[in-house]
Design a protein around this motif. Structure first.
Motif, short mmCIF file in Angstrom:
data_model
loop_
_atom_site.label_atom_id
_atom_site.label_comp_id
_atom_site.label_asym_id
_atom_site.label_seq_id
_atom_site.Cartn_x
_atom_site.Cartn_y
_atom_site.Cartn_z
N GLY A 115 0.81 -1.21 0.00
CA GLY A 115 0.00 0.00 0.00
C GLY A 115 0.85 1.26 0.00
N ASP A 116 0.35 2.29 -0.66
CA ASP A 116 1.01 3.60 -0.71
C ASP A 116 0.80 4.30 0.63
OD1 ASP A 116 1.87 6.17 -1.13
OD2 ASP A 116 0.69 6.50 -2.96
N LEU A 117 1.87 4.46 1.42
CA LEU A 117 1.74 5.03 2.75
C LEU A 117 1.20 6.45 2.73
CD1 LEU A 117 4.89 3.64 4.59
CD2 LEU A 117 2.51 2.93 4.83
N GLU A 118 1.41 7.18 1.63
CA GLU A 118 0.87 8.53 1.54
C GLU A 118 -0.66 8.51 1.47
OE1 GLU A 118 2.65 10.65 -1.65
OE2 GLU A 118 4.65 10.72 -0.71
N ARG A 119 -1.23 7.38 1.09
CA ARG A 119 -2.68 7.26 1.00
C ARG A 119 -3.28 6.58 2.23
NH1 ARG A 119 -5.06 4.64 -4.30
NH2 ARG A 119 -6.94 5.28 -3.15
N TYR A 120 -2.44 6.13 3.15
CA TYR A 120 -2.97 5.32 4.25
C TYR A 120 -3.98 6.10 5.10
CZ TYR A 120 -3.51 2.60 8.45
OH TYR A 120 -4.07 1.91 9.50
N GLU A 121 -3.60 7.29 5.56
CA GLU A 121 -4.49 8.03 6.45
C GLU A 121 -5.81 8.35 5.76
OE1 GLU A 121 -4.33 8.61 9.59
OE2 GLU A 121 -2.34 7.75 9.86
N THR A 122 -5.77 8.73 4.49
CA THR A 122 -7.00 9.03 3.76
C THR A 122 -7.85 7.78 3.62
OG1 THR A 122 -5.92 10.80 2.50
CG2 THR A 122 -7.95 9.87 1.58
N SER A 123 -7.20 6.67 3.30
CA SER A 123 -7.94 5.42 3.13
C SER A 123 -8.52 4.94 4.46
CB SER A 123 -7.02 4.34 2.54
OG SER A 123 -6.59 4.70 1.25
N TYR A 124 -7.74 5.04 5.50
CA TYR A 124 -8.25 4.62 6.81
C TYR A 124 -9.39 5.53 7.26
CZ TYR A 124 -8.57 3.02 11.56
OH TYR A 124 -9.07 2.50 12.72
N SER A 125 -9.29 6.83 6.98
CA SER A 125 -10.33 7.77 7.37
C SER A 125 -11.65 7.43 6.68
CB SER A 125 -9.93 9.21 7.03
OG SER A 125 -8.82 9.61 7.83
N ALA A 126 -11.58 6.98 5.42
CA ALA A 126 -12.80 6.59 4.71
C ALA A 126 -13.46 5.41 5.40
CB ALA A 126 -12.47 6.24 3.26
N PHE A 127 -12.64 4.44 5.83
CA PHE A 127 -13.20 3.29 6.54
C PHE A 127 -13.75 3.72 7.89
CE2 PHE A 127 -12.95 -0.27 9.47
CZ PHE A 127 -13.77 -1.17 8.81
N ALA A 128 -13.04 4.61 8.59
CA ALA A 128 -13.51 5.08 9.89
C ALA A 128 -14.86 5.79 9.76
CB ALA A 128 -12.47 6.00 10.52
N GLU A 129 -15.02 6.56 8.69
CA GLU A 129 -16.30 7.24 8.47
C GLU A 129 -17.39 6.23 8.18
OE1 GLU A 129 -18.30 10.77 5.75
OE2 GLU A 129 -16.13 10.69 6.05
N ARG A 130 -17.05 5.21 7.40
CA ARG A 130 -18.03 4.17 7.13
C ARG A 130 -18.45 3.48 8.43
NH1 ARG A 130 -20.32 -0.58 7.17
NH2 ARG A 130 -21.18 -1.34 5.22
N THR A 131 -17.49 3.22 9.31
CA THR A 131 -17.76 2.57 10.58
C THR A 131 -18.69 3.43 11.44
OG1 THR A 131 -15.61 1.46 10.53
CG2 THR A 131 -16.69 1.66 12.67
N GLU A 132 -18.45 4.73 11.47
CA GLU A 132 -19.28 5.62 12.27
C GLU A 132 -20.70 5.71 11.70
OE1 GLU A 132 -20.65 7.79 15.27
OE2 GLU A 132 -18.73 6.72 15.17
N LEU A 133 -20.82 5.76 10.38
CA LEU A 133 -22.14 5.78 9.75
C LEU A 133 -22.90 4.49 10.07
CD1 LEU A 133 -21.39 7.31 6.23
CD2 LEU A 133 -22.91 8.27 7.98
N PHE A 134 -22.20 3.37 10.03
CA PHE A 134 -22.81 2.10 10.37
C PHE A 134 -23.34 2.13 11.80
CE2 PHE A 134 -22.21 -2.10 12.40
CZ PHE A 134 -23.16 -2.83 11.68
N ARG A 135 -22.52 2.64 12.71
CA ARG A 135 -22.93 2.71 14.11
C ARG A 135 -24.19 3.57 14.26
NH1 ARG A 135 -19.57 1.77 18.16
NH2 ARG A 135 -17.76 2.33 16.89
N GLN A 136 -24.20 4.72 13.61
CA GLN A 136 -25.34 5.62 13.71
C GLN A 136 -26.61 4.99 13.16
OE1 GLN A 136 -24.23 9.26 11.70
NE2 GLN A 136 -22.51 9.66 13.08
N GLN A 137 -26.49 4.31 12.02
CA GLN A 137 -27.67 3.72 11.41
C GLN A 137 -28.22 2.55 12.24
OE1 GLN A 137 -27.35 2.76 7.25
NE2 GLN A 137 -26.76 4.84 6.67
N VAL A 138 -27.32 1.77 12.82
CA VAL A 138 -27.78 0.69 13.69
C VAL A 138 -28.50 1.26 14.90
CG1 VAL A 138 -27.05 -1.19 15.21
CG2 VAL A 138 -26.04 -0.97 12.94
N GLU A 139 -27.94 2.30 15.49
CA GLU A 139 -28.53 2.89 16.69
C GLU A 139 -29.87 3.55 16.41
OE1 GLU A 139 -25.48 5.43 18.20
OE2 GLU A 139 -24.37 3.79 19.16
N ASP A 140 -30.03 4.17 15.23
CA ASP A 140 -31.32 4.81 14.94
C ASP A 140 -32.29 3.89 14.19
OD1 ASP A 140 -30.73 4.90 12.17
OD2 ASP A 140 -29.97 6.95 12.28
#
Length: 304
Positions: free
Chosen positions: A255-280
């Protein structure tokens, strides 16, 4: 990385719902397993897979389960007794890479979600073949865990194409990193048929699990349990690994380390959206279970 076994996060009785009985009955019939009597279930965990198929085999059939975790072996024994299968199920500590059995000990050697975790799949299958009688059958069950992350559920539909692309970058690199570090292959299911062919096995066939994990609000008890399990993965910070371990896998996978934080942030946002949708109570998916039954037979030596 967590010191507890990977299986500690995923070995729940939800596994009993991975397969429908009528589908497994059809598979037993198509593969001609009705009269198989000596069965080995490798990496058996709590015994879910073997105990699902055993009642569909001959009434005299027995299963010998192997797992490297003594705690799981004890739980498998207890579950077998609870299900009235105690006399037909035997479990012991061991590894699939070095089986404590003599050559040709079994008519059927099977495993579920084992090969995706081993370092050397070819040598592990070769060891399986050693304890399988000539003419006996392998039955290998493996999922594609990467592909399942990109279904168009109610969360992924909220993400932009760029975010989904960043997630694909992350998962692809981490999956390759696992393989290169000898920690398993999340997509081993796609390689199994050609690997079995390379090993000169006969009657290679592949079936896909017909069970679809449709989840719609309001959630029933099973759906709530499935969502709660997925939420527990989210609490780890990254699927089945935390962020630091994910970075290690990402780098090992090219993996391109320059893209890691951006790529991880996308997954983290997906995780948070999942949490919100499950809770509501708005989360919904029509998730086909991308699990495959890959089967082949050990050749019988031809008379000269």
């Amino acid at each position: 990385m967590s010191k507890s076994p990977h299986s500690a996060a995923v070995l729940t009785d939800l596994r009993d719902r991975w397969w429908s009985t009528d589908f497994l009955t059809l598979m037993v019939s198509r593969l001609g397993l009705e009269d198989y009597k000596r069965v080995a279930d490798l990496g058996c965990g709590h015994g879910h897979w073997g105990q699902r198929i055993l009642p569909l085999l001959a009434t005299s059939a027995t299963i010998t389960g192997i797992d490297q975790e003594e705690e799981w072996v004890e739980r498998a024994r207890a579950r077998a007794v609870e299900l009235g299968l105690g006399a037909r199920c035997h479990y012991r500590v061991g590894t699939a890479e070095d089986l404590p059995f003599e050559d040709g000990s079994f008519d059927l050697v099977t495993c579920q979600t084992l090969l995706m975790h081993v370092a050397d799949v070819r040598s592990t299958i070769t060891e399986m073949l050693r304890v399988l009688r000539p003419g006996g059958r392998l039955l290998l069950v493996e999922p594609n865990n990467v592909a399942q992350q990109f279904i168009a559920d109610s969360v992924n539909r909220c993400l932009t194409p760029r975010q989904l692309g960043d997630m694909m970058n992350l998962f692809t690199a981490c999956s390759r990193g696992r393989d290169r570090l000898g920690r398993g292959d999340d997509c081993i299911d796609d390689r199994l048929p050609s690997l079995l062919e390379d090993l000169s096995l006969d009657s290679i066939v592949v079936f896909q699990n017909e069970r679809v994990g449709c989840i719609l609000p309001p959630y029933d008890e099973t759906e709530r349990a499935q969502l709660q399990q997925s939420m527990s993965y989210a609490d780890r910070g990254f699927w089945l690994w935390d962020k630091a371990d994910a970075r290690l896998l990402y780098e090992a996978g090219g993996g391109d380390l320059e893209r890691y934080e951006t790529s991880y942030s996308a997954f983290a946002e997906r995780t948070e959206l999942f949490r919100q949708q499950v809770e509501d109570g708005s989360y919904a998916c029509n998730n086909a279970s991308l699990a495959y039954l890959v089967s082949a037979t050990r050749p019988v030596a031809k008379d000269r």
